[in-house]
Design an enzyme around this catalytic site. Sequence first.
Site, PDB file in Angstrom:
ATOM      1  N   SER A   2     -15.422 -40.825   5.814  1.00 56.67           N
ATOM      2  CA  SER A   2     -14.272 -39.932   5.914  1.00 56.67           C
ATOM      3  C   SER A   2     -13.005 -40.751   6.066  1.00 56.67           C
ATOM      4  CB  SER A   2     -14.437 -38.989   7.110  1.00 56.67           C
ATOM      5  OG  SER A   2     -13.386 -38.037   7.144  1.00 56.67           O
ATOM      6  N   ASP A   3     -11.914 -40.198   5.575  1.00 48.92           N
ATOM      7  CA  ASP A   3     -10.620 -40.848   5.743  1.00 48.92           C
ATOM      8  C   ASP A   3      -9.541 -39.781   5.764  1.00 48.92           C
ATOM      9  OD1 ASP A   3      -9.514 -43.734   5.767  1.00 48.92           O
ATOM     10  OD2 ASP A   3      -8.088 -42.590   4.562  1.00 48.92           O
ATOM     11  N   GLN A   4      -8.465 -40.105   6.449  1.00 41.69           N
ATOM     12  CA  GLN A   4      -7.342 -39.170   6.557  1.00 41.69           C
ATOM     13  C   GLN A   4      -6.050 -39.908   6.261  1.00 41.69           C
ATOM     14  OE1 GLN A   4      -5.749 -37.706  10.482  1.00 41.69           O
ATOM     15  NE2 GLN A   4      -6.620 -35.805   9.697  1.00 41.69           N
TER      16      GLN A   4
END
Length: 189
Positions: free
Chosen positions: A67-69
């Site tokens: 996951s990445d934001q």
Amino acid sequence: MRLILASTSPYRRELLARLDLPFETLSPQVDETAIPGEAPPETARRLAAAKAAAVARREPDAWVIGSDQVAELDGAALGKPGGREAAVGQLSAMSARAVRFATAVTLQRDEERFHALDSTLVRFRPLSLEEISRYVDAEKPFDCAGSFKSEGLGIALFDAIESRDPTALIGLPLIAVAGLLRKAGFALP
């Protein structure tokens, strides 16, 4: 089935634990440098996929979550501030403005992959330098994209949050993750 979270983030680890599935965590060891000209949602997608793939190569029998934001203000990505001065600068720039957060997730085992992207719009209220300083000194959000923790005192900085999934802003969109896990055959409530 074995599940691995490709992350060293304590926030993502705490969120995934809410689904009450056994999982491990491993560092993905991925270069998170943005590509010039890449749109923030594309950066989030690319990095989520890269994190999942990096761990999946090392652990081919496991399902891996990456996951990445990426926060976006006026088309430019905002990274993690790393320190007080940068956090104050970011929050000052976001005062009385809207910031979009793209949170991407990839679930992968071998060559099988599922993807999701959540978009959250955060509307900041007008913030004085004194309010920003008090907040930054109290919560020290130096490891958070956008320089705040919405699950903590940061909630007082906003006029509104527009999202399909409130966990996405913390760093792992659990509604999407649960859907991806069900596609992969995990039993969830």
